[in-house]
Motif scaffolding. Structure first.
Motif, PDB file in Angstrom:
ATOM      1  N   ALA A  54       2.619  -0.584 -17.478  1.00 16.46           N
ATOM      2  CA  ALA A  54       3.106  -1.158 -16.217  1.00 16.46           C
ATOM      3  C   ALA A  54       2.078  -0.977 -15.106  1.00 16.46           C
ATOM      4  O   ALA A  54       1.885  -1.875 -14.267  1.00 16.46           O
ATOM      5  N   SER A  55       1.370   0.156 -15.097  1.00 14.32           N
ATOM      6  CA  SER A  55       0.340   0.373 -14.077  1.00 14.32           C
ATOM      7  C   SER A  55      -0.784  -0.646 -14.203  1.00 14.32           C
ATOM      8  O   SER A  55      -1.326  -1.126 -13.194  1.00 14.32           O
ATOM      9  N   CYS A  56      -1.147  -1.004 -15.447  1.00 16.71           N
ATOM     10  CA  CYS A  56      -2.201  -2.013 -15.646  1.00 16.71           C
ATOM     11  C   CYS A  56      -1.788  -3.355 -15.046  1.00 16.71           C
ATOM     12  O   CYS A  56      -2.578  -4.007 -14.336  1.00 16.71           O
ATOM     13  N   ARG A  57      -0.576  -3.767 -15.302  1.00 15.89           N
ATOM     14  CA  ARG A  57      -0.129  -5.054 -14.789  1.00 15.89           C
ATOM     15  C   ARG A  57       0.031  -5.026 -13.273  1.00 15.89           C
ATOM     16  O   ARG A  57      -0.241  -6.036 -12.592  1.00 15.89           O
ATOM     17  N   ILE A  58       0.470  -3.909 -12.727  1.00 15.21           N
ATOM     18  CA  ILE A  58       0.600  -3.800 -11.266  1.00 15.21           C
ATOM     19  C   ILE A  58      -0.769  -3.872 -10.613  1.00 15.21           C
ATOM     20  O   ILE A  58      -0.956  -4.549  -9.580  1.00 15.21           O
ATOM     21  N   LEU A  59      -1.770  -3.204 -11.185  1.00 19.49           N
ATOM     22  CA  LEU A  59      -3.122  -3.267 -10.624  1.00 19.49           C
ATOM     23  C   LEU A  59      -3.677  -4.683 -10.657  1.00 19.49           C
ATOM     24  O   LEU A  59      -4.322  -5.137  -9.704  1.00 19.49           O
ATOM     25  N   GLY A  60      -3.456  -5.384 -11.760  1.00 15.32           N
ATOM     26  CA  GLY A  60      -3.926  -6.763 -11.830  1.00 15.32           C
ATOM     27  C   GLY A  60      -3.243  -7.682 -10.842  1.00 15.32           C
ATOM     28  O   GLY A  60      -3.812  -8.705 -10.448  1.00 15.32           O
ATOM     29  N   LYS A  61      -2.030  -7.312 -10.419  1.00 16.43           N
ATOM     30  CA  LYS A  61      -1.291  -8.161  -9.482  1.00 16.43           C
ATOM     31  C   LYS A  61      -1.655  -7.869  -8.031  1.00 16.43           C
ATOM     32  O   LYS A  61      -1.796  -8.793  -7.223  1.00 16.43           O
ATOM     33  N   GLU A  72      -8.984  -6.384   0.330  1.00 19.03           N
ATOM     34  CA  GLU A  72     -10.392  -6.727   0.412  1.00 19.03           C
ATOM     35  C   GLU A  72     -11.152  -6.072  -0.737  1.00 19.03           C
ATOM     36  O   GLU A  72     -10.726  -5.084  -1.324  1.00 19.03           O
ATOM     37  N   SER A  73     -12.326  -6.647  -1.039  1.00 22.18           N
ATOM     38  CA  SER A  73     -13.118  -6.136  -2.166  1.00 22.18           C
ATOM     39  C   SER A  73     -13.574  -4.707  -1.936  1.00 22.18           C
ATOM     40  O   SER A  73     -13.675  -3.918  -2.894  1.00 22.18           O
ATOM     41  N   SER A  74     -13.813  -4.346  -0.699  1.00 21.93           N
ATOM     42  CA  SER A  74     -14.244  -2.962  -0.432  1.00 21.93           C
ATOM     43  C   SER A  74     -13.131  -1.970  -0.751  1.00 21.93           C
ATOM     44  O   SER A  74     -13.388  -0.895  -1.315  1.00 21.93           O
ATOM     45  N   ILE A  75     -11.909  -2.303  -0.403  1.00 25.59           N
ATOM     46  CA  ILE A  75     -10.776  -1.410  -0.704  1.00 25.59           C
ATOM     47  C   ILE A  75     -10.557  -1.337  -2.206  1.00 25.59           C
ATOM     48  O   ILE A  75     -10.274  -0.266  -2.764  1.00 25.59           O
ATOM     49  N   VAL A  76     -10.714  -2.466  -2.885  1.00 25.80           N
ATOM     50  CA  VAL A  76     -10.542  -2.470  -4.336  1.00 25.80           C
ATOM     51  C   VAL A  76     -11.596  -1.593  -5.006  1.00 25.80           C
ATOM     52  O   VAL A  76     -11.294  -0.797  -5.921  1.00 25.80           O
ATOM     53  N   LYS A  77     -12.825  -1.741  -4.573  1.00 26.21           N
ATOM     54  CA  LYS A  77     -13.904  -0.950  -5.172  1.00 26.21           C
ATOM     55  C   LYS A  77     -13.734   0.538  -4.897  1.00 26.21           C
ATOM     56  O   LYS A  77     -13.993   1.375  -5.769  1.00 26.21           O
ATOM     57  N   LYS A  78     -13.269   0.877  -3.715  1.00 25.52           N
ATOM     58  CA  LYS A  78     -13.153   2.292  -3.333  1.00 25.52           C
ATOM     59  C   LYS A  78     -11.924   2.959  -3.925  1.00 25.52           C
ATOM     60  O   LYS A  78     -12.010   4.094  -4.452  1.00 25.52           O
ATOM     61  N   ASP A  79     -10.768   2.303  -3.853  1.00 24.98           N
ATOM     62  CA  ASP A  79      -9.511   2.956  -4.210  1.00 24.98           C
ATOM     63  C   ASP A  79      -9.009   2.615  -5.610  1.00 24.98           C
ATOM     64  O   ASP A  79      -8.360   3.458  -6.251  1.00 24.98           O
ATOM     65  N   LEU A  80      -9.290   1.403  -6.095  1.00 26.48           N
ATOM     66  CA  LEU A  80      -8.662   0.951  -7.332  1.00 26.48           C
ATOM     67  C   LEU A  80      -9.582   0.996  -8.543  1.00 26.48           C
ATOM     68  O   LEU A  80      -9.102   1.173  -9.668  1.00 26.48           O
ATOM     69  N   ARG A 109       0.825  -1.208   0.000  1.00 29.31           N
ATOM     70  CA  ARG A 109       0.000   0.000   0.000  1.00 29.31           C
ATOM     71  C   ARG A 109       0.866   1.267   0.000  1.00 29.31           C
ATOM     72  O   ARG A 109       0.609   2.216  -0.759  1.00 29.31           O
ATOM     73  N   GLN A 110       1.887   1.293   0.860  1.00 29.58           N
ATOM     74  CA  GLN A 110       2.688   2.506   1.016  1.00 29.58           C
ATOM     75  C   GLN A 110       3.701   2.699  -0.104  1.00 29.58           C
ATOM     76  O   GLN A 110       3.877   3.808  -0.615  1.00 29.58           O
ATOM     77  N   GLU A 111       4.380   1.614  -0.495  1.00 32.14           N
ATOM     78  CA  GLU A 111       5.499   1.752  -1.416  1.00 32.14           C
ATOM     79  C   GLU A 111       5.106   1.646  -2.887  1.00 32.14           C
ATOM     80  O   GLU A 111       5.805   2.187  -3.747  1.00 32.14           O
ATOM     81  N   ILE A 112       3.997   0.963  -3.185  1.00 32.59           N
ATOM     82  CA  ILE A 112       3.650   0.719  -4.594  1.00 32.59           C
ATOM     83  C   ILE A 112       2.364   1.456  -4.991  1.00 32.59           C
ATOM     84  O   ILE A 112       2.338   2.169  -5.996  1.00 32.59           O
ATOM     85  N   LEU A 113       1.285   1.253  -4.209  1.00 29.79           N
ATOM     86  CA  LEU A 113       0.009   1.837  -4.610  1.00 29.79           C
ATOM     87  C   LEU A 113      -0.037   3.345  -4.430  1.00 29.79           C
ATOM     88  O   LEU A 113      -0.619   4.053  -5.267  1.00 29.79           O
ATOM     89  N   SER A 114       0.557   3.853  -3.391  1.00 26.78           N
ATOM     90  CA  SER A 114       0.509   5.306  -3.149  1.00 26.78           C
ATOM     91  C   SER A 114       1.135   6.100  -4.285  1.00 26.78           C
ATOM     92  O   SER A 114       0.514   7.037  -4.815  1.00 26.78           O
ATOM     93  N   PRO A 115       2.357   5.761  -4.745  1.00 22.92           N
ATOM     94  CA  PRO A 115       2.878   6.488  -5.908  1.00 22.92           C
ATOM     95  C   PRO A 115       2.052   6.259  -7.169  1.00 22.92           C
ATOM     96  O   PRO A 115       1.924   7.156  -8.013  1.00 22.92           O
ATOM     97  N   LEU A 116       1.461   5.076  -7.297  1.00 24.58           N
ATOM     98  CA  LEU A 116       0.692   4.756  -8.494  1.00 24.58           C
ATOM     99  C   LEU A 116      -0.598   5.569  -8.556  1.00 24.58           C
ATOM    100  O   LEU A 116      -0.989   6.059  -9.621  1.00 24.58           O
TER     101      LEU A 116
END
Length: 842
Positions: free
Chosen positions: A188-195, A201-209, A166-173
């Motif tokens: 690269a962002s597409c592949r990182i999101l898929g990984k 959790e599904s709630s975090i994915v729906k809200k943030d991603l 969350r801190q090192e990868i998603l925050s800069p993304l």
């Protein structure tokens, strides 16, 4: 120089020598180019530096090869001293990577991946420093380097904790505006999101991603949209079924109608992989119209997408079959038939290619090949009971396709179709014959992978069309098999020929013994004696043994056996005699030991006098296996084997054969030592068990004296058998010692043996048992009992020295044995007299 002295005619004849010498002059400076003193000084490092200091020094002022070595060994430094490595070495590595080449970048990507995956980073700051380097190099100008760093990051995500991701990868993304980034960065962002979506959790994915995912699905570049579309499968499985219908399905529907064919293809593949995630209503109302429109659009002009559609078609039909109506089911089946005939025209029952451009023709051939690959799934989709009316013509078209790759694929899945048809397998009998007689060996090779299973199923279930169906099929099948073997034999593809002969081993379960005898036996002999490929010859030998094993007619078996002995065991070519030994090796496993000893053992042992060393070498190697087939009661065979060994010991001069013979003799001695011990143990255990039962009966019938006498008799018998076993072991060890360099000198002289017999005969018979069993044929060591074989020879001078010396000792044994038998008779009379006196007293 030699070249200067040559005449012009010689130089013209030996012009190639001049060229070679010119090449040697060119190579000389390369061979002599060693490091200079200055270069050696640059590569020299102070030996007093520790590993950390040496790494820092080399990264600061070393050569590129030294820096690369430090980067490669970075995981070792982290394990040894993680604190100092991250404090002093890793910052230097970061500086070096700014100006490093592609090779050093790739080495660094591999080293950092090892550090992240090996659980050797214990502090969060250390992980932060590594991830900063990885993320910094994702935008490298070299696409190969940037791809390597991306793979490093994606592989490290599995080993990183959730909070670090969350801190090192998603925050800069998430903080970056995606349209301002380059296309490689957005990919690269597409592949990182898929990984990373599976980590939260599904709630975090729906809200943030999901907002970022929608943005990438609607990107202006089609490469980004296609890449994000292929990641929707992982995202769907991450958010679960609840949010799939409202969040993912609309995006898939929109992408499936995209203007770019690459995006539509990605959406089609994703939909097929997610069919189980959609409910029945979505399949009927959304997926079917979407896929139908996609298929129609591809068939009209999108050949590139049509190839992928044809490859996924079986999976598509199988996934949607439960939700189809009869009309939808029929539509998909008819569309498949169109794909199977794409680019072909049918005239007079034959398929011919239409004149298309080469590129388009290759695409159509690929579509038909994919249809042949999916044919078993379509049979299951259409119901095997409707095969004849719905799919037979299509399958026949695929088996007669003008493209070899299509026919090869159809042949590779032929056994699956046979399984599905069951009792209706006779429908495709003609296609089986066609593929067996195909002009291309590639098609035959693909069919051979499962030909045994195909033939067994086809002949066992081919009775559905009537009582004469199976016989008619066999009559057509045998010539096709013969023609296929002849075609493979005449080609240079010997592996196909070998594979076909392996498949022939199932013929006894498929056709009658007479058909095998009259159509295949002679051909096997011809392959064994005339073929030049050793694996093919050996496979023909194995197939011949299988045919012989299942032949039930005595006359045919005798004729085959006589031909084996005449053409192989006594063949003029040593190559045929070697194949006979291969045949013996196989028959030991296929036949009973008694059958092998009756028909094959003696011809094999006769090869001891073969003039070719290779044959004797192979025979020596096989002797232990031949010995294992002989029972202890078959003394004449044991004598023949012993005679064979002695003949080799005395006459062999080939070095390789002698080395193998010594190993074989030692192995034979071990077998002969262990066998009597097992027999003695079994006999003693049986006698003891019987004596215990007799003791119980005698105690019950108040006769203790006879019980004690039976016990003493048992002990004397056991001691005599043990003494005979010791004598046998001594004989084997004596033969083994004869290999030390003096094979003609026996270890034990005749005088020693007679002395032992005299000493044993002087012992009292009541306390100890004399060594009488030396004269008994049952307990005499069979490897030295060759008197019967020697007596049949015309003269003793032609026999080996060991055998002549042994014959003289056998005479002494007989004379000593006569004396021992007399003493044994006296002892028996004394025992009987004493027993009579005791009974009289009673």
């Amino acid at each position: 120089m030699f070249v200067r002295k040559m005449t012009p005619s010689q130089s013209s004849l030996f012009g190639e020598i001049d060229d070679l010498q010119d090449l040697t002059f060119i190579e000389r400076p390369i061979r002599r180019s060693l490091k200079t003193a200055e270069e050696i000084d640059k590569l020299t490092v102070d030996e007093d530096l520790n590993d950390i200091e040496r790494a820092v020094y080399l990264l600061s002022s070393g050569e590129d090869i030294q820096r690369a070595s430090v980067i490669i060994n970075l995981p070792i430094l982290v394990r040894q001293n993680p604190a100092e490595t991250f404090r002093r070495v890793v910052p230097k590595v970061r500086e070096v990577l700014h100006v490093a080449g592609a090779d050093m970048q790739l080495a660094a990507a591999g080293s950092f991946l090892t550090v992240l995956q090996d659980d050797i980073v214990l502090i969060q700051t250390h992980t932060h420093s590594i991830l900063q380097i990885v993320l910094l190099n994702l935008d490298h100008r070299d696409t190969v380097v940037s791809s390597a760093w991306l793979e490093t990051l994606l592989s490290a995500i599995d080993a990183l904790p959730k909070e670090t991701i969350r801190q090192e990868i998603l925050s800069p993304l998430l903080s970056k505006h995606q349209l301002s980034q380059s296309i490689p960065a957005r990919l690269a962002s597409c592949r990182i999101l898929g990984k990373v979506v599976g980590k939260f959790e599904s709630s975090i994915v729906k809200k943030d991603l999901l907002p970022l995912i929608r943005s990438l699905c609607q990107d202006v570049e089609y490469e980004v949209r296609a890449c994000m579309c292929r990641q929707l499968e992982n995202i769907t499985r991450g958010i679960g079924l609840d949010h799939t219908k409202g969040e993912v399905l609309p995006e898939l529907v929109e992408l499936a109608q995209d203007e770019a064919s690459t995006v539509r293809l990605a959406a089609f593949d994703t939909i097929i992989n997610l069919l189980e995630m959609f409910d029945s209503d979505d399949r009927t109302c959304v997926i079917f119209p979407l896929v139908k429109a996609f298929c129609e659009k591809c068939f009209k002009g999108d050949e590139a997408v049509l190839a992928s559609l044809s490859f996924q078609y079986g999976k598509l039909c199988h996934g949607l079959s439960e939700s189809f109506t009869d009309e939808q089911h029929l539509w998909f089946l008819e569309f498949y038939k169109k794909l199977c005939c794409l680019g072909l025209q049918h005239e007079n029952g034959h398929c011919e290619s239409q004149p298309y451009p080469l590129e388009l023709e290759n695409k159509y051939a690929l579509v038909r090949r994919n249809c042949a690959y999916n044919f078993p799934a379509i049979v299951l989709f259409a119901d095997p009971n409707h095969f004849l009316s719905e799919l037979y013509r299509t399958f026949s078209s695929l088996c007669h396709d003008p493209e070899i790759s299509v026919r090869r694929t159809a042949a590779g899945g032929f056994h699956e179709v046979v399984k599905l048809l069951g009792p209706n397998v006779h429908y495709i009998h003609k296609e089986l014959i066609t593929l067996l007689q195909d002009d291309s060996l590639e098609v035959l090779d693909a069919l051979l992978n499962n030909l045994q299973e195909t033939l067994e199923l086809a002949t066992s279930r081919g009775e559905g069309a009537g009582p004469e169906s199976k016989q008619v099929n066999i009559q057509d099948l045998v010539p096709a098999l013969v023609a296929a073997e002849q075609k493979a034999a005449s080609s240079l593809h010997w592996r196909v020929h070998e594979k076909l002969l392996q498949c022939y081993s199932c013929l006894p379960r498929v056709i009658s013994g007479d058909q095998i005898y009259f159509r295949f036996f002679q051909r096997m002999f011809s392959i064994i004696t005339t073929n030049n490929v050793l694996p093919v010859q050996r496979e023909a030998v194995r197939t011949l043994c299988v045919f012989l094993r299942y032949n039930r007619k005595q006359e045919q078996r005798q004729e085959i056996m006589s031909k084996i002995k005449q053409d192989l065991a006594q063949g003029r070519s040593y190559w045929n005699r070697l194949r006979f030994l291969d045949l013996c090796d196989i028959t030991i496993d296929l036949f009973s030991k008694s059958y092998f000893c009756k028909h094959f053992l003696i011809p094999a042992l006769e090869l001891v006098s073969d003039p070719v060393a290779n044959v004797r070498y192979k025979l020596c190697y096989m002797l232990p296996k031949l010995r294992s087939t002989i029972r202890p009661t078959e003394k004449h065979l044991l004598q023949q084997l012993e005679f064979c060994v002695r003949k080799l010991l005395c006459r062999e001069k080939d070095k390789d054969v002698v080395v193998t013979l010594r190993k074989t003799v030692l192995e034979l001695d071990k077998m002969d030592i262990t066998e009597p011990e097992l027999l003695e143990r079994q006999q003693s255990e049986a006698k003891l068990a019987g004596d215990k039962q007799s003791e119980k009966k005698q105690r019950e019938s108040k006769s203790g004296l006879s019980g004690s006498k039976g016990m003493s008799g048992t002990l004397s018998g056991a001691s005599s058998s043990s003494s005979s076993g010791k004598e046998m072991r001594r004989a084997k060890l004596a033969r083994s010692r004869s290999l030390s360099g003096h094979p003609t000198t026996p270890k034990m002289t005749n005088s020693d043996k007679t002395l032992k017999l005299k000493d044993s005969g002087s012992c009292p018979g009541s306390g100890k048992s004399p060594m009488l069993p030396l004269n008994d044929d049952n307990l005499r060591p069979h490897h030295f009992n060759v008197a019967s074989s020697i007596s049949s020879t015309p003269s003793s001078s032609s026999m080996p020295v060991l055998i002549r010396s042994n014959t003289s000792s056998s005479v002494d044994h007989r004379s000593n044995g006569n004396k021992d038998t007399q003493s044994r008779k006296l002892s028996v009379q004394r025992k009987s007299n004493s027993f009579g006196m005791q009974s009289g007293r009673e």
